[in-house]
Write a protein that holds these residues in place. Structure first.
Motif, PDB file in Angstrom:
ATOM      1  N   THR A  57       0.846  -1.188   0.000  1.00  0.00           N
ATOM      2  CA  THR A  57       0.000   0.000   0.000  1.00  0.00           C
ATOM      3  C   THR A  57       0.880   1.235   0.000  1.00  0.00           C
ATOM      4  OG1 THR A  57      -0.082   0.185   2.417  1.00  0.00           O
ATOM      5  CG2 THR A  57      -1.753  -1.218   1.351  1.00  0.00           C
ATOM      6  N   GLU A  59       0.405   3.789   1.822  1.00  0.00           N
ATOM      7  CA  GLU A  59       0.637   4.169   3.216  1.00  0.00           C
ATOM      8  C   GLU A  59       1.848   3.420   3.768  1.00  0.00           C
ATOM      9  OE1 GLU A  59      -2.290   3.218   1.993  1.00  0.00           O
ATOM     10  OE2 GLU A  59      -3.896   4.566   2.665  1.00  0.00           O
ATOM     11  N   ALA A  62       4.947   4.949   2.247  1.00  0.00           N
ATOM     12  CA  ALA A  62       5.268   6.234   2.876  1.00  0.00           C
ATOM     13  C   ALA A  62       5.957   6.022   4.219  1.00  0.00           C
ATOM     14  CB  ALA A  62       4.000   7.067   3.039  1.00  0.00           C
ATOM     15  N   GLU A  63       5.498   5.032   4.996  1.00  0.00           N
ATOM     16  CA  GLU A  63       6.143   4.723   6.274  1.00  0.00           C
ATOM     17  C   GLU A  63       7.581   4.255   6.056  1.00  0.00           C
ATOM     18  OE1 GLU A  63       3.807   1.805   8.222  1.00  0.00           O
ATOM     19  OE2 GLU A  63       2.074   3.114   8.505  1.00  0.00           O
ATOM     20  N   ALA A  80       0.147  11.181   0.564  1.00  0.00           N
ATOM     21  CA  ALA A  80      -0.189   9.777   0.348  1.00  0.00           C
ATOM     22  C   ALA A  80      -1.611   9.568   0.823  1.00  0.00           C
ATOM     23  CB  ALA A  80       0.769   8.858   1.108  1.00  0.00           C
ATOM     24  N   GLY A  81      -2.360   8.739   0.101  1.00  0.00           N
ATOM     25  CA  GLY A  81      -3.733   8.497   0.503  1.00  0.00           C
ATOM     26  C   GLY A  81      -4.378   7.404  -0.307  1.00  0.00           C
ATOM     27  N   GLU A  87      -5.398   4.318  -4.785  1.00  0.00           N
ATOM     28  CA  GLU A  87      -4.446   4.878  -3.832  1.00  0.00           C
ATOM     29  C   GLU A  87      -3.422   5.694  -4.599  1.00  0.00           C
ATOM     30  OE1 GLU A  87      -2.692   1.635  -1.758  1.00  0.00           O
ATOM     31  OE2 GLU A  87      -1.872   0.697  -3.546  1.00  0.00           O
ATOM     32  N   LEU A  89       0.433   8.235  -4.222  1.00  0.00           N
ATOM     33  CA  LEU A  89       1.606   8.700  -3.482  1.00  0.00           C
ATOM     34  C   LEU A  89       2.282   9.778  -4.313  1.00  0.00           C
ATOM     35  CD1 LEU A  89       3.659   8.201  -1.078  1.00  0.00           C
ATOM     36  CD2 LEU A  89       4.858   6.674  -2.652  1.00  0.00           C
TER      37      LEU A  89
END
Length: 244
Positions: A57, A59, A62-63, A80-81, A87, A89
């Motif tokens: 994902t 998310e 991004a992490e 990001a979403g 989805e 980024l």
């Protein structure tokens, strides 16, 4: 996975994120996702868009970028979403071009050497003990099962994981960015970053060289990385990659 060469319909979400900046499609992945370069007064951004999927994902990426960026050069996340359908980024661009840009396809020896040097630097600099993410064999089996993928029984006869590093997770040639001089600017596409045996990355990197530059580049890659070939592990991790 390929560079789009035919007509690409820009998703409405991407147009909104671009906010009027000029868009050029630069990558299409195997599940219908697209990456665009957006160029405007504020600089160059990359917009990654795709259908929601169970493998990785944005998310999660991004992490991983936030964590890895403490130690190595990675793209800085702008946004990001996602929702139940799609989805996205958005990141700032790294200076330079992908290692599979036309100039580096023509200069394969320089590009492949840089990929090897860059991957070794990544493995050396990312601290295993501090990494909260895993890409080890058992975890990859578990993720495959959640996605309904039945892996070949032969893959259960796995080599020992006794040389752990923080792996990139998709060390294919396009994910290394090179400066104009041919050195490594940084890496992109960290959606699967995690602790694993270093050969999980090396096997995939070597396999991708043939797709992008033609056969015969594995020795150059491994010499630049500074390691002798491990045929057993290379074979296993290539098969695991192709199965998942």
């Amino acid at each position: 996975m390929s560079i789009p060469t035919d007509g690409v319909v820009v998703p409405a979400r991407v147009r909104g994120l671009a906010a009027g900046d000029a868009l050029v499609p630069v990558w299409r992945n195997g599940i219908g996702g697209l990456t665009f370069r957006a160029t405007g007064p504020g600089g160059i951004r990359y917009l990654k868009w795709g259908p929601r999927n169970d493998e990785t994902t944005v998310e999660g990426e991004a992490e991983r970028l936030a964590w890895a960026g403490r130690f190595v050069t990675v793209p800085r996340v702008i946004a990001a979403g996602g929702d139940d359908v799609e989805e996205w980024l958005v990141t700032w661009a790294l200076p330079g071009e992908s290692a599979v840009a036309p100039r580096w396809i023509a200069g394969a020896a320089t590009a492949v050497t840089a990929i090897g040097v860059g991957l070794r630097s990544l493995h050396d600099r990312l601290p295993v003990a501090e990494c909260p993410f895993s890409w080890r064999i058992a975890d990859r089996f578990e993720r495959a099962a959640r996605r309904g993928i039945r892996l070949p029984e032969g893959l259960r006869n796995a080599p020992s994981e006794d040389d752990l590093v923080v792996c990139h997770g998709d060390a294919c040639a396009p994910n290394t960015v090179l400066t104009d001089e041919g050195s490594v600017s940084g890496h992109v596409d960290f959606g699967a970053l995690g602790v694993a045996d270093r050969w999980a990355d090396l096997a995939v990197a070597a396999m991708s060289l043939e797709w992008n530059y033609g056969p015969g580049w594995t020795r150059t890659l491994l010499a630049a990385y500074g390691i002798d070939a491990d045929v057993q592990r290379m074979t296993y991790y290539r098969e695991l990659w192709n199965a998942t």
